[in-house]
Motif scaffolding. Structure first.
Motif, PDB file in Angstrom:
ATOM      1  N   THR A 231      40.633  39.263  47.889  1.00 51.58           N
ATOM      2  CA  THR A 231      40.105  40.479  47.375  1.00 51.58           C
ATOM      3  C   THR A 231      39.974  40.478  45.906  1.00 51.58           C
ATOM      4  O   THR A 231      39.033  40.732  45.401  1.00 51.58           O
ATOM      5  CB  THR A 231      41.008  41.566  47.828  1.00 51.58           C
ATOM      6  N   VAL A 232      40.927  39.725  45.340  1.00 52.10           N
ATOM      7  CA  VAL A 232      41.147  39.740  43.810  1.00 52.10           C
ATOM      8  C   VAL A 232      39.809  38.665  43.399  1.00 52.10           C
ATOM      9  O   VAL A 232      38.949  38.843  42.524  1.00 52.10           O
ATOM     10  CB  VAL A 232      42.527  39.159  43.158  1.00 52.10           C
ATOM     11  N   LEU A 233      39.838  37.468  44.031  1.00 57.92           N
ATOM     12  CA  LEU A 233      39.021  36.563  43.713  1.00 57.92           C
ATOM     13  C   LEU A 233      37.345  37.024  44.144  1.00 57.92           C
ATOM     14  O   LEU A 233      36.554  36.380  43.372  1.00 57.92           O
ATOM     15  CB  LEU A 233      39.103  35.201  44.734  1.00 57.92           C
ATOM     16  N   ALA A 234      37.250  38.230  44.722  1.00 57.86           N
ATOM     17  CA  ALA A 234      35.955  38.458  44.857  1.00 57.86           C
ATOM     18  C   ALA A 234      35.462  39.454  43.801  1.00 57.86           C
ATOM     19  O   ALA A 234      34.294  39.890  43.725  1.00 57.86           O
ATOM     20  CB  ALA A 234      35.796  39.321  46.312  1.00 57.86           C
ATOM     21  N   ASP A 235      36.411  39.675  43.245  1.00 60.58           N
ATOM     22  CA  ASP A 235      36.139  40.597  41.719  1.00 60.58           C
ATOM     23  C   ASP A 235      35.634  39.595  40.818  1.00 60.58           C
ATOM     24  O   ASP A 235      36.436  38.950  40.002  1.00 60.58           O
ATOM     25  CB  ASP A 235      37.367  41.268  41.502  1.00 60.58           C
ATOM     26  N   LYS A 236      34.567  39.545  40.572  1.00 64.86           N
ATOM     27  CA  LYS A 236      33.777  38.766  39.662  1.00 64.86           C
ATOM     28  C   LYS A 236      34.195  38.887  38.175  1.00 64.86           C
ATOM     29  O   LYS A 236      34.282  38.118  37.451  1.00 64.86           O
ATOM     30  CB  LYS A 236      32.238  38.543  39.727  1.00 64.86           C
ATOM     31  N   VAL A 237      34.260  40.177  37.859  1.00 63.22           N
ATOM     32  CA  VAL A 237      34.795  40.422  36.613  1.00 63.22           C
ATOM     33  C   VAL A 237      36.169  40.002  36.128  1.00 63.22           C
ATOM     34  O   VAL A 237      36.405  39.323  35.057  1.00 63.22           O
ATOM     35  CB  VAL A 237      34.375  41.985  36.258  1.00 63.22           C
ATOM     36  N   MET A 238      36.940  40.257  37.161  1.00 62.21           N
ATOM     37  CA  MET A 238      38.445  39.652  36.966  1.00 62.21           C
ATOM     38  C   MET A 238      38.379  38.428  36.792  1.00 62.21           C
ATOM     39  O   MET A 238      39.149  37.780  35.961  1.00 62.21           O
ATOM     40  CB  MET A 238      39.156  40.423  38.158  1.00 62.21           C
ATOM     41  N   VAL A 239      37.677  37.535  37.733  1.00 62.06           N
ATOM     42  CA  VAL A 239      37.594  36.257  37.608  1.00 62.06           C
ATOM     43  C   VAL A 239      37.283  35.775  36.361  1.00 62.06           C
ATOM     44  O   VAL A 239      37.588  34.659  35.963  1.00 62.06           O
ATOM     45  CB  VAL A 239      37.049  35.594  38.873  1.00 62.06           C
ATOM     46  N   ALA A 240      36.027  36.231  35.870  1.00 64.99           N
ATOM     47  CA  ALA A 240      35.625  35.690  34.792  1.00 64.99           C
ATOM     48  C   ALA A 240      36.537  35.884  33.650  1.00 64.99           C
ATOM     49  O   ALA A 240      36.638  35.347  32.643  1.00 64.99           O
ATOM     50  CB  ALA A 240      34.238  36.539  34.157  1.00 64.99           C
ATOM     51  N   PHE A 241      37.262  37.135  33.366  1.00 64.31           N
ATOM     52  CA  PHE A 241      38.148  37.492  32.482  1.00 64.31           C
ATOM     53  C   PHE A 241      39.350  36.423  32.504  1.00 64.31           C
ATOM     54  O   PHE A 241      39.849  36.059  31.647  1.00 64.31           O
ATOM     55  CB  PHE A 241      38.901  38.821  32.717  1.00 64.31           C
ATOM     56  N   ALA A 242      39.814  36.060  33.843  1.00 69.47           N
ATOM     57  CA  ALA A 242      40.873  34.908  34.125  1.00 69.47           C
ATOM     58  C   ALA A 242      40.422  33.644  33.259  1.00 69.47           C
ATOM     59  O   ALA A 242      41.026  32.939  32.655  1.00 69.47           O
ATOM     60  CB  ALA A 242      41.316  34.769  35.296  1.00 69.47           C
ATOM     61  N   VAL A 244      38.280  33.158  30.683  1.00 61.88           N
ATOM     62  CA  VAL A 244      38.535  33.576  29.286  1.00 61.88           C
ATOM     63  C   VAL A 244      40.002  33.313  28.839  1.00 61.88           C
ATOM     64  O   VAL A 244      40.353  32.700  27.735  1.00 61.88           O
ATOM     65  CB  VAL A 244      38.066  34.988  28.873  1.00 61.88           C
ATOM     66  N   VAL A 245      40.644  33.876  29.598  1.00 58.34           N
ATOM     67  CA  VAL A 245      42.238  33.658  29.324  1.00 58.34           C
ATOM     68  C   VAL A 245      42.693  32.255  29.353  1.00 58.34           C
ATOM     69  O   VAL A 245      43.498  31.758  28.636  1.00 58.34           O
ATOM     70  CB  VAL A 245      43.196  34.700  30.175  1.00 58.34           C
ATOM     71  N   VAL A 246      42.071  31.549  30.476  1.00 58.85           N
ATOM     72  CA  VAL A 246      42.472  29.798  30.435  1.00 58.85           C
ATOM     73  C   VAL A 246      41.915  29.429  29.349  1.00 58.85           C
ATOM     74  O   VAL A 246      42.642  28.198  28.666  1.00 58.85           O
ATOM     75  CB  VAL A 246      41.721  29.456  31.582  1.00 58.85           C
ATOM     76  N   LEU A 247      40.740  29.713  28.602  1.00 63.19           N
ATOM     77  CA  LEU A 247      40.272  29.094  27.267  1.00 63.19           C
ATOM     78  C   LEU A 247      41.244  29.257  26.225  1.00 63.19           C
ATOM     79  O   LEU A 247      41.869  28.272  25.463  1.00 63.19           O
ATOM     80  CB  LEU A 247      38.785  29.696  26.757  1.00 63.19           C
ATOM     81  N   ALA A 402      35.676  31.785  23.825  1.00 59.98           N
ATOM     82  CA  ALA A 402      36.382  32.943  24.558  1.00 59.98           C
ATOM     83  C   ALA A 402      35.901  34.489  23.730  1.00 59.98           C
ATOM     84  O   ALA A 402      35.634  35.141  24.676  1.00 59.98           O
ATOM     85  CB  ALA A 402      37.804  32.738  24.266  1.00 59.98           C
ATOM     86  N   ALA A 403      35.733  34.427  22.522  1.00 64.11           N
ATOM     87  CA  ALA A 403      35.068  35.532  21.944  1.00 64.11           C
ATOM     88  C   ALA A 403      33.757  36.035  22.400  1.00 64.11           C
ATOM     89  O   ALA A 403      33.610  37.093  22.701  1.00 64.11           O
ATOM     90  CB  ALA A 403      35.342  35.468  20.338  1.00 64.11           C
ATOM     91  N   VAL A 404      32.955  35.227  22.471  1.00 60.59           N
ATOM     92  CA  VAL A 404      31.477  35.233  22.944  1.00 60.59           C
ATOM     93  C   VAL A 404      31.680  35.668  24.360  1.00 60.59           C
ATOM     94  O   VAL A 404      31.026  36.708  24.819  1.00 60.59           O
ATOM     95  CB  VAL A 404      30.816  33.996  22.770  1.00 60.59           C
ATOM     96  N   ALA A 405      32.283  35.045  25.136  1.00 62.76           N
ATOM     97  CA  ALA A 405      32.566  35.349  26.678  1.00 62.76           C
ATOM     98  C   ALA A 405      32.909  36.872  26.661  1.00 62.76           C
ATOM     99  O   ALA A 405      32.512  37.455  27.703  1.00 62.76           O
ATOM    100  CB  ALA A 405      33.255  34.338  27.414  1.00 62.76           C
TER     101      ALA A 405
END
Length: 425
Positions: A231-242, A244-247, A402-405
């Motif tokens: 369910t969490v991985l299907a949330d594209k916004v959250m996955v994209a945000f994660a 950004v955090v990895v960077l 990360a800032a641009v993303a």
């Protein structure tokens, strides 16, 4: 113009402020920064402070393994890598426990488990036992964190969450700064003391939450299933945000993975590295109370992007450093970015996550941090071999990316923040 003659000073021209006015002004000053937050948050804040005051084992673990247990440096590196692998598992597992069994069980259980593992590691003598305990330490070290962040999101109104998470960061840095000093002192008198102090601090934190914080977990609306990590991985916004955090996490960890090596390459001692890292704690402790209460007035994604940009400037400055002073200034700059990043990151996740899945969403956030921490030494050491300027300019570029993303994600985050506010009304 004197202070008492300035418009809006609250006193008549030529009249000195009275003690009563000064006390009222001070109360207002404090209330703006720490007022209006629920009691459950302050129990969590105090417990976090106690826990961080006792967090002495991890920073000194490599010294313990090499100096006390006589483990070769190469083998020590493998054991520490095992701790890192465990830590990647830790928060997703903690997130599942948080959503399925409740915040209190996850946090208290995680703290008790971590304390037990610390004592086992402190008494382990054979290499297989030490390695197994090291992996278990990684798994249990952050089990509590998704529950802690979910508790804040549950208990604190959305308008105050950025300030609350900033204050929690302040507590962590207050405790950790003191722990580094006390840990060094206790280590000279016997490393076994570090394991006992850390374990007791874990137990105190866990029991404090168990007895003083009410359960805030709310079941899924309409009796639906709690959901899964899918369910969490299907949330594209959250996955994209994660992502950004990895960077940023990859850059953030260079302070511990490659900065000491870069400073050594500049002919500086370990004492110089300790002094430079001390600047980080001073900046965070001093700056967070000054700006934390003001951040809620700004768009979270823009604050985060600005924090990444400030961190980029700090890393670019390290590329020019050769002496302790310049390294210290560079760390001070990227520490300003750290204050902004950590204050709003967890708050963004609180906006993105449905209330019944806050544990799993924070678990994914923790996995993003853990992934960055695992990747950091691998990438960082290879870039350092090419040249220190290459490493630090690459780190600056990652922060800019990360800032641009994050700015690209901003519209979606704002929409979800609006939905979160409506759901809370």
């Amino acid at each position: 113009m004197s202070t008492t003659d300035r418009p809006g000073s609250g006193t008549a021209p030529g009249t000195a402020p009275t003690p009563g006015r000064e006390r009222a002004r001070w109360r207002t000053h404090v209330a703006v920064r720490v007022g209006g937050l629920p009691g459950a948050f302050w129990v969590l804040w105090c417990g976090t402070l106690v826990n961080r005051l006792g967090a002495m084992v991890n920073p000194f673990l490599s010294l313990y393994l090499t100096e006390v247990r006589g483990v070769p440096i190469a083998t020590t590196g493998l054991i520490l890598a095992g701790v890192g692998v465990g830590s990647v598992i830790s928060q997703p597992l903690g997130g599942v426990i948080t959503d399925r069994f409740g915040r209190r069980i996850a946090l208290t259980g995680g703290m008790i488990a971590n304390g037990a593992v610390l004592l086992s590691l402190g008494h382990a003598e054979s290499l297989p036992a030490i390695a197994a305990c090291g992996f278990a330490l990684g798994v249990t070290i952050d089990l509590f964190r998704p529950a802690s962040q979910a508790l804040v999101a549950d208990a604190v109104p959305a308008a105050d969450r950025t300030r609350a998470f900033g204050l929690l960061l302040w507590s962590v840095n207050l405790g950790f700064s003191a722990a580094m000093v006390m840990g060094g002192y206790l280590a000279t008198r016997g490393f076994h003391l570090l394991f006992w102090v850390d374990a007791v601090a874990c137990a105190v934190f866990g029991l404090l939450v168990w007895f003083a914080v009410p359960e805030t977990h709310r079941p899924a609306p309409g009796g639906r299933s709690d959901g899964t990590f899918r369910t969490v991985l299907a949330d594209k916004v959250m996955v994209a945000f994660a992502g950004v955090v990895v960077l940023y996490a990859t850059v953030f960890q260079q302070a511990f993975a490659t900065l000491p090596l870069a400073m050594s390459g500049s002919g500086l001692s370990s004492g110089a590295y300790g002094a430079v890292m001390g600047v980080n704690g001073i900046v965070v402790i001093a700056v967070q109370p000054l700006i934390g209460h003001r951040l809620a007035a700004f768009d979270k994604s823009r604050v985060l992007a600005f924090g990444f940009t400030v961190a980029a400037c700090g890393n670019a400055l390290v590329a020019l450093a050769s002496g302790t002073v310049v390294y210290g200034v560079a760390v001070a700059v990227w520490s300003l970015g750290e204050v902004l990043v950590f204050a709003v990151t967890a708050s963004i996740v609180a906006d993105l996550a449905p209330a019944h899945l806050r544990g799993r969403y924070n678990g994914l956030l923790g996995m993003a941090w853990g992934t960055g921490f695992l990747v950091a030494p691998v990438i960082g050491t290879r870039l350092l071999v090419v040249g220190a300027p290459v490493l630090w300019l690459s780190c600056a570029a990652l922060c800019v990316l990360a800032a641009v993303a994050q700015l690209a994600l901003a519209p979606a985050v704002r929409r979800r923040e609006g939905d979160s506010v409506k759901a809370a009304v």
